[in-house]
Design a protein around this motif. Structure first.
Motif, PDB file in Angstrom:
ATOM      1  N   ILE A 265      33.147  50.870 109.594  1.00 55.59           N
ATOM      2  CA  ILE A 265      34.175  50.236 110.434  1.00 55.59           C
ATOM      3  C   ILE A 265      35.517  50.907 110.239  1.00 55.59           C
ATOM      4  O   ILE A 265      36.200  51.264 111.209  1.00 55.59           O
ATOM      5  CB  ILE A 265      34.255  48.728 110.122  1.00 55.59           C
ATOM      6  N   VAL A 266      35.930  51.128 108.986  1.00 57.45           N
ATOM      7  CA  VAL A 266      37.260  51.692 108.763  1.00 57.45           C
ATOM      8  C   VAL A 266      37.300  53.197 109.002  1.00 57.45           C
ATOM      9  O   VAL A 266      38.375  53.779 109.038  1.00 57.45           O
ATOM     10  CB  VAL A 266      37.772  51.378 107.340  1.00 57.45           C
ATOM     11  N   SER A 267      36.131  53.820 109.184  1.00 56.70           N
ATOM     12  CA  SER A 267      36.117  55.254 109.484  1.00 56.70           C
ATOM     13  C   SER A 267      35.935  55.525 110.971  1.00 56.70           C
ATOM     14  O   SER A 267      35.890  56.676 111.389  1.00 56.70           O
ATOM     15  CB  SER A 267      34.997  55.946 108.701  1.00 56.70           C
ATOM     16  N   GLY A 268      35.835  54.478 111.777  1.00 59.03           N
ATOM     17  CA  GLY A 268      35.739  54.672 113.224  1.00 59.03           C
ATOM     18  C   GLY A 268      34.368  55.038 113.723  1.00 59.03           C
ATOM     19  O   GLY A 268      34.217  55.491 114.858  1.00 59.03           O
ATOM     20  N   CYS A 269      33.337  54.844 112.900  1.00 57.26           N
ATOM     21  CA  CYS A 269      31.959  55.146 113.290  1.00 57.26           C
ATOM     22  C   CYS A 269      31.286  53.838 113.710  1.00 57.26           C
ATOM     23  O   CYS A 269      31.186  52.900 112.911  1.00 57.26           O
ATOM     24  CB  CYS A 269      31.224  55.783 112.102  1.00 57.26           C
ATOM     25  N   ILE A 270      30.835  53.760 114.942  1.00 54.74           N
ATOM     26  CA  ILE A 270      30.303  52.512 115.486  1.00 54.74           C
ATOM     27  C   ILE A 270      29.019  52.123 114.743  1.00 54.74           C
ATOM     28  O   ILE A 270      28.028  52.862 114.772  1.00 54.74           O
ATOM     29  CB  ILE A 270      30.010  52.654 116.990  1.00 54.74           C
ATOM     30  N   PRO A 271      28.989  50.983 114.072  1.00 54.05           N
ATOM     31  CA  PRO A 271      27.791  50.586 113.334  1.00 54.05           C
ATOM     32  C   PRO A 271      26.641  50.214 114.275  1.00 54.05           C
ATOM     33  O   PRO A 271      26.842  49.524 115.282  1.00 54.05           O
ATOM     34  CB  PRO A 271      28.249  49.353 112.536  1.00 54.05           C
ATOM     35  N   VAL A 272      25.451  50.706 113.926  1.00 59.35           N
ATOM     36  CA  VAL A 272      24.217  50.295 114.608  1.00 59.35           C
ATOM     37  C   VAL A 272      23.439  49.487 113.576  1.00 59.35           C
ATOM     38  O   VAL A 272      22.847  50.041 112.652  1.00 59.35           O
ATOM     39  CB  VAL A 272      23.407  51.511 115.091  1.00 59.35           C
ATOM     40  N   ILE A 273      23.453  48.168 113.728  1.00 59.67           N
ATOM     41  CA  ILE A 273      22.962  47.262 112.683  1.00 59.67           C
ATOM     42  C   ILE A 273      21.519  46.894 112.965  1.00 59.67           C
ATOM     43  O   ILE A 273      21.197  46.313 114.003  1.00 59.67           O
ATOM     44  CB  ILE A 273      23.849  46.009 112.603  1.00 59.67           C
ATOM     45  N   VAL A 274      20.645  47.260 112.029  1.00 64.56           N
ATOM     46  CA  VAL A 274      19.222  46.921 112.111  1.00 64.56           C
ATOM     47  C   VAL A 274      18.925  46.022 110.915  1.00 64.56           C
ATOM     48  O   VAL A 274      18.523  46.470 109.849  1.00 64.56           O
ATOM     49  CB  VAL A 274      18.333  48.180 112.081  1.00 64.56           C
ATOM     50  N   SER A 275      19.163  44.735 111.084  1.00 64.38           N
ATOM     51  CA  SER A 275      18.977  43.767 110.007  1.00 64.38           C
ATOM     52  C   SER A 275      18.794  42.396 110.632  1.00 64.38           C
ATOM     53  O   SER A 275      19.752  41.800 111.136  1.00 64.38           O
ATOM     54  CB  SER A 275      20.183  43.767 109.064  1.00 64.38           C
ATOM     55  N   ASP A 276      17.562  41.885 110.621  1.00 59.07           N
ATOM     56  CA  ASP A 276      17.248  40.669 111.355  1.00 59.07           C
ATOM     57  C   ASP A 276      17.834  39.404 110.718  1.00 59.07           C
ATOM     58  O   ASP A 276      17.964  38.384 111.391  1.00 59.07           O
ATOM     59  CB  ASP A 276      15.726  40.511 111.472  1.00 59.07           C
ATOM     60  N   GLU A 277      18.193  39.443 109.422  1.00 55.46           N
ATOM     61  CA  GLU A 277      18.684  38.251 108.737  1.00 55.46           C
ATOM     62  C   GLU A 277      20.157  38.388 108.352  1.00 55.46           C
ATOM     63  O   GLU A 277      20.654  37.688 107.479  1.00 55.46           O
ATOM     64  CB  GLU A 277      17.847  37.989 107.482  1.00 55.46           C
ATOM     65  N   LEU A 278      20.857  39.252 109.027  1.00 53.70           N
ATOM     66  CA  LEU A 278      22.233  39.554 108.654  1.00 53.70           C
ATOM     67  C   LEU A 278      23.181  38.409 109.006  1.00 53.70           C
ATOM     68  O   LEU A 278      23.143  37.866 110.105  1.00 53.70           O
ATOM     69  CB  LEU A 278      22.697  40.825 109.367  1.00 53.70           C
ATOM     70  N   GLU A 279      24.019  38.025 108.030  1.00 57.09           N
ATOM     71  CA  GLU A 279      25.177  37.179 108.273  1.00 57.09           C
ATOM     72  C   GLU A 279      26.413  38.032 108.012  1.00 57.09           C
ATOM     73  O   GLU A 279      26.420  38.850 107.098  1.00 57.09           O
ATOM     74  CB  GLU A 279      25.170  35.952 107.359  1.00 57.09           C
ATOM     75  N   LEU A 280      27.437  37.821 108.813  1.00 55.89           N
ATOM     76  CA  LEU A 280      28.620  38.666 108.718  1.00 55.89           C
ATOM     77  C   LEU A 280      29.840  37.841 108.314  1.00 55.89           C
ATOM     78  O   LEU A 280      29.986  36.689 108.728  1.00 55.89           O
ATOM     79  CB  LEU A 280      28.880  39.357 110.062  1.00 55.89           C
ATOM     80  N   PRO A 281      30.729  38.425 107.513  1.00 53.75           N
ATOM     81  CA  PRO A 281      31.910  37.688 107.086  1.00 53.75           C
ATOM     82  C   PRO A 281      32.869  37.422 108.239  1.00 53.75           C
ATOM     83  O   PRO A 281      33.033  38.260 109.117  1.00 53.75           O
ATOM     84  CB  PRO A 281      32.551  38.627 106.055  1.00 53.75           C
ATOM     85  N   PHE A 282      33.443  36.217 108.230  1.00 56.41           N
ATOM     86  CA  PHE A 282      34.478  35.827 109.197  1.00 56.41           C
ATOM     87  C   PHE A 282      33.951  35.802 110.626  1.00 56.41           C
ATOM     88  O   PHE A 282      34.735  35.919 111.569  1.00 56.41           O
ATOM     89  CB  PHE A 282      35.692  36.774 109.130  1.00 56.41           C
ATOM     90  N   GLU A 283      32.640  35.660 110.812  1.00 61.69           N
ATOM     91  CA  GLU A 283      32.096  35.733 112.169  1.00 61.69           C
ATOM     92  C   GLU A 283      32.556  34.559 113.025  1.00 61.69           C
ATOM     93  O   GLU A 283      32.482  34.617 114.253  1.00 61.69           O
ATOM     94  CB  GLU A 283      30.568  35.811 112.140  1.00 61.69           C
ATOM     95  N   GLY A 284      33.054  33.493 112.387  1.00 62.89           N
ATOM     96  CA  GLY A 284      33.642  32.413 113.159  1.00 62.89           C
ATOM     97  C   GLY A 284      34.998  32.780 113.730  1.00 62.89           C
ATOM     98  O   GLY A 284      35.531  32.094 114.606  1.00 62.89           O
TER      99      GLY A 284
END
Length: 490
Positions: free
Chosen positions: A361-380
């Motif tokens: 994220i901080v390097s400007g590379c668009i993440p391609v997330i392959v993780s079916d059980e992922l929770e992300l911080p601050f997603e609210g």
């Protein structure tokens, strides 16, 4: 006398008017002085939406530099067992009565829900061996990079990576005049005034830098110290914040503190890799790699998908798949790879996420997330769809599907997401003092949203008669295979 005109004497009404103006001026001056004079610190800090004047302090984003400043400037008292330690139920009852009395003094508009900001936090003053001694141990041995984990990663790099406990604590310790997020969180000095209680124990440092048995013994001491506090006994720890940011730390005593608020991995930033936004602007035209993954190619549990993706993507055009290496050369290779790639692959690891996501994220590379059980911080608060692509494991493993999917993302969409990465990067850079909308600020905003449920479950537990049937709450409904209870972060 000739040549002089007679003047009448001043009237009594004019004299009285002048006297009245003089008295009003004197009263106004006294009032101004009383407001401008410094007042003594009170224990109750009112919630206010009035603007706060921020100090012109440049935030420090280096963990090591910030830690050095803190250790040099803070001199804790040798009598650091100041928090109350009790075994008497009567003491807990008196504490509960004190809390209820103070809540009863509030005006009706102060009881509206959801709870208003700032969040009021009481910071436990724990014995030095739980706090400053561990920080000094890390700081004094930082240059010793021969100490490696089982997978070859430098121990100190891992401690720096999982440093959320330090950043939150350091910000709370700072004088109000030096803090930048006073509208979000304030430190209170009486337990009765607190919404939440912060436990400043450094679980990651103790796990990696102490011998196994020494570490377990320290965990037991922390457990005993914290659970003896009246505030813990009153709520059974529901309003206590426990940073357990590395998935291997604090395991031997977790089950005894499962009702508290846990700060769990993985939400960390980059260890001061970049200046936010700088590398994005400098390298957009140099992004010649379509997709990059650099890291451990084989992981356990949900991370087994990595090996399958490697098999699928190896030798594909414009794709770089590399085994990660440690040390300065490995860090430089990872930085350069992310700066020259359009997309960065983020499969699950030993946990559903990893710090690699935030490095991207901080390097400007668009993440391609392959993780079916992922929770992300601050997603609210944050909408990750604006900066990342989410792909199911089933789709990603179909031959040719992932590269075809990425090839169909338009250049216009890529530019929009890259611009959003510049804006979002500020949310993942720790600093001291913590800056508005940085990860510390968003952490407290997320916690503020939990205060109503914390009070609900605390009061419900207090009024339930011991002999009555057990009432199941959300404390036991979200248990998972890792043993992690529900917390603020994944």
């Amino acid at each position: 006398m000739a040549g002089r005109q007679w003047q009448p004497p001043p009237s009594r009404s004019k004299s009285r008017l002048l006297l009245l103006l003089l008295l009003v001026s004197l009263a106004a001056a006294i009032l101004i002085l009383s407001f401008s004079a410094p007042s003594s610190r009170t224990s109750v800090i009112a919630r206010s939406s009035s603007p706060v004047s921020y100090p012109s302090v440049k935030p420090e984003t280096s963990f090591l530099v910030s830690l050095g400043h803190l250790l040099a400037s803070h001199h804790p008292s040798s009598h650091d067992d100041t928090a109350r330690v009790v075994d008497d139920d009567a003491v807990v009852s008196r504490f509960d009565e004190s809390v209820s009395k103070r809540e009863g003094l509030k005006l009706p508009e102060e009881l509206h829900y959801p709870m208003a900001l700032p969040v009021r936090v009481y910071v436990y003053e724990m014995p030095r061996k739980f706090t400053y001694d561990l920080l000094k141990l890390f700081f004094n041995t930082y240059q010793d990079t021969t100490n490696l984990t089982s997978n070859g990663s430098p121990v100190h790099r891992l401690i720096e990576q999982h440093s959320v406990d330090y950043w939150l604590w350091a910000d709370l310790l700072a004088p109000d005049s030096e803090r930048l997020i006073r509208n979000t969180v304030v430190r209170v000095y009486e337990q009765e005034d607190a919404d939440l209680f912060y436990i400043p124990f450094f679980t990651t440092i103790s796990f990696f830098l102490l011998e196994k048995e020494q570490c377990k013994a320290l965990y037991r001491e922390v457990l005993k110290w914290v659970t003896d506090q009246p505030a813990w006994k009153r709520s059974e720890g529901r309003d206590h914040i426990l940073p357990v940011h590395h998935p291997w730390s604090f395991k031997s005593v977790r089950r005894y503190m499962k009702k508290s608020i846990w700060l769990l991995p993985d939400m960390d930033s980059t260890g001061n890799w970049y200046k936010p936004g700088q590398c994005m602007r400098e390298s957009q035209s140099k992004r010649t790699t379509l997709l990059l993954f650099r890291g451990r190619l084989k992981r356990n549990a949900g991370g087994k998908i990595r090996a399958k993706l490697v098999t699928e993507l190896t030798e594909a055009k414009d794709v770089v798949i590399e085994e990660g290496t440690t040390g300065d050369s490995g860090k430089a290779a990872a930085q350069n790879g992310m700066r020259t790639s359009i997309f960065c692959l983020n499969p699950a690891g030993d946990t559903p996420s990893s710090a690699r996501l935030f490095d991207a994220i901080v390097s400007g590379c668009i993440p391609v997330i392959v993780s079916d059980e992922l929770e992300l911080p601050f997603e609210g608060i944050l909408d990750y769809r604006k900066i990342a692509l989410f792909v199911s494991s089933i789709d990603a493993l179909q031959p040719g599907w992932l590269l075809s999917y990425l090839g169909n993302v338009s250049s216009a969409q890529i530019r929009i997401m890259q611009d959003n990465l510049v804006k979002y990067s500020r949310h993942f850079i720790y600093s001291n003092p913590a800056h508005p909308l940085g990860p510390e600020d968003l952490t407290w905003r997320m916690m503020a949203g939990k205060l109503v449920n914390i009070k609900l479950h605390t009061r419900r537990s207090q009024r339930v008669v011991k002999e009555s049937r057990s009432i199941c709450t959300c404390d036991c409904r979200r248990a998972n295979s890792t043993g992690f209870p529900p917390g603020v972060f994944p």
